[in-house]
Design a protein around this motif. Structure first.
Motif, mmCIF file in Angstrom:
data_model
loop_
_atom_site.group_PDB
_atom_site.id
_atom_site.type_symbol
_atom_site.label_atom_id
_atom_site.label_comp_id
_atom_site.label_asym_id
_atom_site.label_seq_id
_atom_site.Cartn_x
_atom_site.Cartn_y
_atom_site.Cartn_z
ATOM 1 N N ALA A 251 15.550 4.766 4.056
ATOM 2 C CA ALA A 251 16.351 3.785 4.795
ATOM 3 C C ALA A 251 16.136 2.384 4.243
ATOM 4 C CB ALA A 251 15.980 3.824 6.285
ATOM 5 N N ALA A 252 17.246 1.662 4.031
ATOM 6 C CA ALA A 252 17.169 0.300 3.524
ATOM 7 C C ALA A 252 16.778 -0.662 4.641
ATOM 8 C CB ALA A 252 18.528 -0.104 2.939
ATOM 9 N N ALA A 253 16.363 -1.860 4.244
ATOM 10 C CA ALA A 253 15.997 -2.879 5.219
ATOM 11 C C ALA A 253 17.229 -3.289 6.021
ATOM 12 C CB ALA A 253 15.403 -4.094 4.509
ATOM 13 N N ALA A 254 17.027 -3.520 7.308
ATOM 14 C CA ALA A 254 18.121 -3.946 8.187
ATOM 15 C C ALA A 254 17.525 -4.723 9.341
ATOM 16 C CB ALA A 254 18.895 -2.739 8.709
ATOM 17 N N GLY A 255 17.921 -5.997 9.478
ATOM 18 C CA GLY A 255 17.372 -6.818 10.535
ATOM 19 C C GLY A 255 15.869 -6.957 10.377
ATOM 20 N N GLY A 256 15.124 -6.695 11.453
ATOM 21 C CA GLY A 256 13.669 -6.767 11.374
ATOM 22 C C GLY A 256 13.038 -5.533 10.757
ATOM 23 N N PHE A 257 13.825 -4.468 10.573
ATOM 24 C CA PHE A 257 13.325 -3.232 9.950
ATOM 25 C C PHE A 257 13.241 -3.456 8.443
ATOM 26 C CE2 PHE A 257 14.188 0.978 8.029
ATOM 27 C CZ PHE A 257 13.148 1.706 8.598
ATOM 28 N N LEU A 258 12.057 -3.255 7.873
ATOM 29 C CA LEU A 258 11.817 -3.588 6.474
ATOM 30 C C LEU A 258 12.075 -2.440 5.509
ATOM 31 C CD1 LEU A 258 8.592 -5.696 7.041
ATOM 32 C CD2 LEU A 258 10.843 -6.560 6.381
ATOM 33 N N GLY A 259 12.583 -1.327 6.030
ATOM 34 C CA GLY A 259 12.926 -0.210 5.158
ATOM 35 C C GLY A 259 11.859 0.857 5.127
ATOM 36 N N ALA A 260 12.268 2.072 4.744
ATOM 37 C CA ALA A 260 11.332 3.189 4.639
ATOM 38 C C ALA A 260 11.731 4.060 3.463
ATOM 39 C CB ALA A 260 11.341 4.011 5.930
ATOM 40 N N SER A 261 10.757 4.509 2.705
ATOM 41 C CA SER A 261 11.028 5.365 1.551
ATOM 42 C C SER A 261 11.422 6.761 2.010
ATOM 43 C CB SER A 261 9.778 5.452 0.665
ATOM 44 O OG SER A 261 8.727 6.105 1.365
ATOM 45 N N PHE A 262 11.978 7.537 1.097
ATOM 46 C CA PHE A 262 12.328 8.923 1.414
ATOM 47 C C PHE A 262 11.098 9.696 1.870
ATOM 48 C CE2 PHE A 262 11.907 13.230 -0.373
ATOM 49 C CZ PHE A 262 12.761 13.904 0.495
ATOM 50 N N ALA A 263 9.999 9.544 1.131
ATOM 51 C CA ALA A 263 8.776 10.288 1.449
ATOM 52 C C ALA A 263 8.291 9.963 2.853
ATOM 53 C CB ALA A 263 7.683 9.977 0.425
ATOM 54 N N TYR A 264 8.386 8.680 3.229
ATOM 55 C CA TYR A 264 7.910 8.266 4.546
ATOM 56 C C TYR A 264 8.820 8.818 5.639
ATOM 57 C CZ TYR A 264 4.872 5.259 7.310
ATOM 58 O OH TYR A 264 3.914 4.794 8.177
ATOM 59 N N LYS A 351 13.804 -12.680 5.972
ATOM 60 C CA LYS A 351 15.099 -13.265 5.588
ATOM 61 C C LYS A 351 15.168 -13.490 4.081
ATOM 62 C CE LYS A 351 16.054 -13.904 10.022
ATOM 63 N NZ LYS A 351 14.759 -13.513 10.628
ATOM 64 N N ASN A 352 14.034 -13.298 3.405
ATOM 65 C CA ASN A 352 13.943 -13.512 1.963
ATOM 66 C C ASN A 352 13.895 -12.160 1.258
ATOM 67 O OD1 ASN A 352 12.350 -13.758 -0.643
ATOM 68 N ND2 ASN A 352 12.554 -15.943 -0.156
ATOM 69 N N ASP A 353 14.842 -11.913 0.359
ATOM 70 C CA ASP A 353 14.949 -10.602 -0.301
ATOM 71 C C ASP A 353 13.696 -10.250 -1.104
ATOM 72 O OD1 ASP A 353 17.435 -10.240 0.751
ATOM 73 O OD2 ASP A 353 18.533 -10.868 -1.042
ATOM 74 N N LYS A 357 11.186 -7.006 -0.356
ATOM 75 C CA LYS A 357 10.826 -5.981 -1.340
ATOM 76 C C LYS A 357 9.315 -5.789 -1.410
ATOM 77 C CE LYS A 357 14.908 -6.601 -4.287
ATOM 78 N NZ LYS A 357 15.418 -7.087 -5.602
ATOM 79 N N GLN A 358 8.578 -6.888 -1.355
ATOM 80 C CA GLN A 358 7.121 -6.801 -1.407
ATOM 81 C C GLN A 358 6.564 -6.141 -0.140
ATOM 82 O OE1 GLN A 358 4.894 -7.470 -3.822
ATOM 83 N NE2 GLN A 358 6.575 -7.948 -5.213
ATOM 84 N N LEU A 359 7.106 -6.532 1.001
ATOM 85 C CA LEU A 359 6.647 -5.955 2.265
ATOM 86 C C LEU A 359 7.018 -4.476 2.365
ATOM 87 C CD1 LEU A 359 7.556 -8.900 4.651
ATOM 88 C CD2 LEU A 359 5.248 -8.159 4.031
#
Length: 553
Positions: A251-264, A351-353, A357-359
């Motif tokens: 899942a890609a980042a959306a709002g406050g959600f910072l994204g999750a990898s497939f494995a996760y 809010k910073n791309d 990515k780092q987070l």
């Protein structure tokens, strides 16, 4: 408690959260699905015939009807996993986690069919005249592996607390406090007394209670969920598409959600799916062993309905409510639990791309420049005013409007931080962040036709779901106690079980969930091994069932 929680996380990293466990769980389900020719599809109609009593006869051995056994087993599975567990999975893995919950349920329908059939086949009679069954009996009587049966039975006793007792009580107490302002200690005390009144009566009283509560609570919750989805109907199709499209990509980042990898997403979806429907865990076979039936396969067929009702229907509704409402990406004012919180060095913004990515990499165990903070910062009136820059991460999101408090008052002074954690245990942190578990589902239910009153649907649903789960799991635990040390220890176990319900009401949420995650796997692995050993016998047992049924008809 922090040290214990960290130990649980390490243990869980080798078990339920490991890369191999989801493949083992799904692999066994896939094997039996292919080996038995998709029984979850072919035998679905027959399962409904059996559960409605078409083949019931009073002379059959057992303590409960097929419907009562199903209700008891469902009361054990339809619990906080359907409300808090789905929310926790989406919080961790995004929409993709729901897809893997579906896959766990579909394959789990076959796994449950197998484990229930074998457990019913080798059940025994307890000294009080009631039936006692479960994987420990086929492991002992058929596989001649008493050592494995003992491991499973011990794990069942642990899981009765880690799965059926502690998380249920904790989520009820949280929901009642958030909605009605009732203190957790009061909720825990009242429900512990009610729980004791039910479970001390044994399987007959348990079956009577669950057969009445389960249908009512399911209808009540489903109607409430549909009201939210209807209010946000424009988001239904996009939400459903995101579940499918993110399944193999993450899942890609959306709002406050910072994204999750497939494995996760894959791991958490499967893990939470197991927590919800318990297919492969070996718990439900203990309830089904009480059913009046001469044909073990008939009760196995009844169990096919469990993952379908529990996950395919109820969990999906919860997931769609959360996704359609959009609350899974929103930040809310809350108290930051220490187990959910990490303080990292530097200023980061969602809010910073580049920061995102780092987070994302940091939260998904990938190489990242993000480092935990060690040192001290100066705080005045609850706000950081000096020292090296820091960012408070809570619930896998960047905390906003963060304030530090002691005893309900703003904190002033130097704040020592070691390895990303606040050293002083008296310092509390509040602010805005993502939320998870029952709290996230509660927020979602306020986005429907009932507005803020929607939170009462979750609180009441959670109360009924979780309480009925605790009732069923007390039965699982006392059957394991009978196997391990004899019937005389059942009553002391039930007393301790009721006390545990009180204790968990005032415990840390994340700690309880982590304990449950470990306990589940300690049951699942011996059971999965056992049913694989009896695959050929299972196939022959199914053939014999259909041959006998044809002859009778």
């Amino acid at each position: 408690m922090e040290a214990f929680n960290n130990w649980l996380l390490v243990l869980d990293s080798f078990l339920g959260s490991s890369a191999w466990f989801p493949y083992v769980l799904l692999g066994v389900g896939l094997f039996f699905t292919l080996y038995l020719g998709f029984p979850q599809i072919r035998y679905f109609r027959q399962a409904w015939r059996v559960v409605t009593g078409k083949y019931d006869h009073s002379h059959m051995k057992g303590d409960t009807s097929h419907f009562q056994a199903l209700s008891t087993a469902l009361s054990g599975t339809v619990g906080t996993g359907n409300i808090g567990g789905v929310a926790f999975a989406i919080f961790l893995g995004g929409p993709a986690a729901l897809f893997w919950m579906w896959m766990t349920a579909f394959l789990g329908m076959t796994t449950k069919f197998v484990e229930v059939t074998l457990s019913h086949k080798y059940r025994d009679r307890a000294p009080d005249g009631t039936m006692a069954g479960g994987p420990m009996y086929y492991m002992d009587k058929r596989l001649n592996m008493k050592w494995l049966a003992v491991i499973f039975a011990i794990a069942t006793v642990i899981s009765s607390f880690g799965t059926g007792n502690l998380p249920q009580s904790n989520n009820i107490a949280q929901g009642m406090e958030a909605t009605f302002g009732i203190k957790p200690i009061i909720t825990g005390s009242v429900l512990a007394i009610l729980l004791a009144m039910v479970i001390l009566g044994g399987i007959h009283r348990i079956a009577k209670v669950t057969s009445k509560v389960v249908p009512f609570m399911a209808v009540f919750y489903v109607l409430g969920a549909l009201s939210v989805i209807a209010m946000n109907i424009d988001n239904l199709w996009p939400s459903f598409k995101s579940v499918i499209s993110d399944a193999f990509t993450g899942a890609a980042a959306a709002g406050g959600f910072l994204g999750a990898s497939f494995a996760y997403a894959f791991n958490r979806g499967v893990n939470r799916g197991l927590f919800s429907n318990e297919a492969g865990q070996g718990s439900a076979p203990i309830a089904h062993a009480s059913a009046r039936a001469d044909e073990p396969v008939s009760e196995g067929m009844v169990s096919i309905l469990e993952p379908f009702i529990d996950t395919i229907i109820i969990c999906t509704l919860t997931g769609m409510v959360i996704l359609c409402s959009g609350v899974w990406t929103e930040k809310f004012e809350n108290k930051f639990e220490r187990a959910d919180m990490t303080i990292v060095a530097g200023h980061y913004s969602d809010k910073n791309d580049t920061d995102v990515k780092q987070l994302y990499a940091y939260l998904n165990d990938k190489p990242s420049d993000v480092k935990v903070f060690n040192g001290a910062v100066k705080v005045e009136e609850g706000k950081v005013v000096g020292g090296d820059p820091i960012t408070v991460l809570n619930a896998r999101s960047v905390g906003e409007d963060v304030r530090f408090r002691v005893g309900g008052h703003p904190y002033t002074g130097l704040l020592d931080i070691s390895k990303g954690a606040i050293v002083d245990p008296d310092v509390n942190v509040i602010g805005k962040s993502l939320v998870h578990s029952a709290q996230l589902t509660t927020k979602a239910f306020t986005k429907g036709y009932f507005g803020d009153y929607g939170q009462y649907i979750v609180s009441i649903g959670l109360l009924l779901f979780a309480f009925s789960t605790s009732i069923a799991w007390s039965y699982y635990g006392d059957r394991a106690i009978i196997y391990l040390v004899g019937y005389k220890w059942v009553m002391p176990y039930r007393v301790v079980y009721a006390f545990g319900f009180l204790w968990a009401a005032v415990s840390d949420t994340t700690l309880v969930w982590n304990l449950a995650a470990v306990a589940i796997v300690l049951m699942a692995l011996p059971n999965l091994f056992g049913i694989m050993m009896l695959a050929r016998e299972m196939k022959q047992t199914v053939r014999d069932y259909w041959a006998n049924l044809k002859e009778k008809e």
